[in-house]
Design a protein around this motif. Structure first.
Motif, PDB file in Angstrom:
ATOM      1  N   UNK A  14       0.867  -1.167   0.000  1.00 59.93           N
ATOM      2  CA  UNK A  14       0.000   0.000   0.000  1.00 59.93           C
ATOM      3  C   UNK A  14       0.909   1.223   0.000  1.00 59.93           C
ATOM      4  N   UNK A  15       0.938   1.948  -1.108  1.00 67.08           N
ATOM      5  CA  UNK A  15       1.833   3.099  -1.260  1.00 67.08           C
ATOM      6  C   UNK A  15       1.158   4.366  -0.760  1.00 67.08           C
ATOM      7  N   UNK A  16       0.482   4.253   0.367  1.00 66.37           N
ATOM      8  CA  UNK A  16      -0.284   5.358   0.929  1.00 66.37           C
ATOM      9  C   UNK A  16      -0.284   5.234   2.450  1.00 66.37           C
ATOM     10  N   UNK A  17      -0.342   6.368   3.118  1.00 66.38           N
ATOM     11  CA  UNK A  17      -0.441   6.334   4.577  1.00 66.38           C
ATOM     12  C   UNK A  17      -1.883   6.565   5.033  1.00 66.38           C
ATOM     13  N   UNK A  18      -2.820   6.474   4.104  1.00 61.02           N
ATOM     14  CA  UNK A  18      -4.226   6.707   4.403  1.00 61.02           C
ATOM     15  C   UNK A  18      -4.779   5.648   5.364  1.00 61.02           C
ATOM     16  N   UNK A  19      -5.276   6.076   6.521  1.00 56.57           N
ATOM     17  CA  UNK A  19      -5.874   5.113   7.453  1.00 56.57           C
ATOM     18  C   UNK A  19      -7.093   4.406   6.855  1.00 56.57           C
ATOM     19  N   UNK A  20      -7.853   5.095   5.999  1.00 51.17           N
ATOM     20  CA  UNK A  20      -9.033   4.486   5.384  1.00 51.17           C
ATOM     21  C   UNK A  20      -8.642   3.365   4.426  1.00 51.17           C
ATOM     22  N   UNK A  21      -7.621   3.606   3.624  1.00 50.56           N
ATOM     23  CA  UNK A  21      -7.190   2.559   2.692  1.00 50.56           C
ATOM     24  C   UNK A  21      -6.598   1.372   3.452  1.00 50.56           C
ATOM     25  N   UNK A  22      -5.862   1.664   4.515  1.00 50.51           N
ATOM     26  CA  UNK A  22      -5.292   0.591   5.332  1.00 50.51           C
ATOM     27  C   UNK A  22      -6.413  -0.254   5.927  1.00 50.51           C
ATOM     28  N   UNK A  23      -7.474   0.403   6.402  1.00 45.64           N
ATOM     29  CA  UNK A  23      -8.597  -0.326   6.980  1.00 45.64           C
ATOM     30  C   UNK A  23      -9.278  -1.212   5.939  1.00 45.64           C
ATOM     31  N   UNK A  55      -7.154  10.891  -9.196  1.00 48.02           N
ATOM     32  CA  UNK A  55      -6.961   9.612  -8.496  1.00 48.02           C
ATOM     33  C   UNK A  55      -6.073   8.678  -9.317  1.00 48.02           C
ATOM     34  N   UNK A  56      -6.292   8.623 -10.628  1.00 47.77           N
ATOM     35  CA  UNK A  56      -5.469   7.776 -11.490  1.00 47.77           C
ATOM     36  C   UNK A  56      -4.014   8.232 -11.493  1.00 47.77           C
ATOM     37  N   UNK A  57      -3.802   9.520 -11.642  1.00 47.82           N
ATOM     38  CA  UNK A  57      -2.427  10.048 -11.696  1.00 47.82           C
ATOM     39  C   UNK A  57      -1.708   9.837 -10.375  1.00 47.82           C
ATOM     40  N   UNK A  58      -2.400  10.097  -9.262  1.00 46.45           N
ATOM     41  CA  UNK A  58      -1.777   9.904  -7.948  1.00 46.45           C
ATOM     42  C   UNK A  58      -1.428   8.434  -7.729  1.00 46.45           C
ATOM     43  N   UNK A  59      -2.335   7.544  -8.071  1.00 52.84           N
ATOM     44  CA  UNK A  59      -2.084   6.112  -7.887  1.00 52.84           C
ATOM     45  C   UNK A  59      -0.871   5.670  -8.700  1.00 52.84           C
ATOM     46  N   UNK A  60      -0.797   6.111  -9.948  1.00 55.14           N
ATOM     47  CA  UNK A  60       0.337   5.735 -10.805  1.00 55.14           C
ATOM     48  C   UNK A  60       1.648   6.298 -10.260  1.00 55.14           C
ATOM     49  N   UNK A  61       1.631   7.574  -9.881  1.00 55.79           N
ATOM     50  CA  UNK A  61       2.859   8.204  -9.382  1.00 55.79           C
ATOM     51  C   UNK A  61       3.338   7.557  -8.083  1.00 55.79           C
ATOM     52  N   UNK A  62       2.394   7.249  -7.193  1.00 59.77           N
ATOM     53  CA  UNK A  62       2.765   6.592  -5.936  1.00 59.77           C
ATOM     54  C   UNK A  62       3.342   5.208  -6.188  1.00 59.77           C
ATOM     55  N   UNK A  63       2.693   4.454  -7.057  1.00 58.19           N
ATOM     56  CA  UNK A  63       3.172   3.107  -7.372  1.00 58.19           C
ATOM     57  C   UNK A  63       4.565   3.156  -7.999  1.00 58.19           C
ATOM     58  N   UNK A  64       4.775   4.084  -8.921  1.00 54.13           N
ATOM     59  CA  UNK A  64       6.081   4.192  -9.575  1.00 54.13           C
ATOM     60  C   UNK A  64       7.166   4.605  -8.589  1.00 54.13           C
ATOM     61  N   UNK A  65       6.849   5.523  -7.690  1.00 54.19           N
ATOM     62  CA  UNK A  65       7.853   5.992  -6.716  1.00 54.19           C
ATOM     63  C   UNK A  65       8.247   4.860  -5.768  1.00 54.19           C
ATOM     64  N   UNK A  66       7.272   4.126  -5.270  1.00 55.11           N
ATOM     65  CA  UNK A  66       7.569   3.021  -4.348  1.00 55.11           C
ATOM     66  C   UNK A  66       8.276   1.887  -5.097  1.00 55.11           C
ATOM     67  N   UNK A  67       7.876   1.602  -6.327  1.00 55.64           N
ATOM     68  CA  UNK A  67       8.544   0.559  -7.119  1.00 55.64           C
ATOM     69  C   UNK A  67      10.013   0.905  -7.336  1.00 55.64           C
ATOM     70  N   UNK A  68      10.294   2.162  -7.618  1.00 60.19           N
ATOM     71  CA  UNK A  68      11.686   2.587  -7.810  1.00 60.19           C
ATOM     72  C   UNK A  68      12.482   2.419  -6.516  1.00 60.19           C
TER      73      UNK A  68
END
Length: 84
Positions: A14-23, A55-68
């Protein structure tokens, strides 16, 4: 032949610190890791007004940053393994 220390199973990150997504992930019973990205969401929100595209752009950017970051960690492990 080189074998990485981790097995080759799929990791859910999970490339996010969102408590809602974690839940949501916890409620689904998923085995996952939290690795927040360093993506500046505020800057993206100022650039994009369409929430769907944002939402699409943020998801892609987060995934790419964590993958790198994970690729860099893996390369460091491989390099260190070669020094043994």
């Amino acid at each position: 032949m080189f074998q990485p220390e981790e097995d080759l199973r799929t990791r859910i990150i999970l490339a996010s610190s969102s408590p809602r997504r974690k839940k949501v992930f916890l409620d689904l019973g998923l085995d996952f890791e939290v690795m927040p990205s360093g993506v500046d969401e505020g800057a993206m929100k100022r650039e994009e007004s369409d929430p769907y595209i944002l939402a699409q752009r943020l998801a892609r950017m987060k995934a790419e940053e964590v993958a790198e970051r994970l690729r860099n960690q893996a390369m460091a492990r491989i390099a260190a393994w070669g020094l043994r």
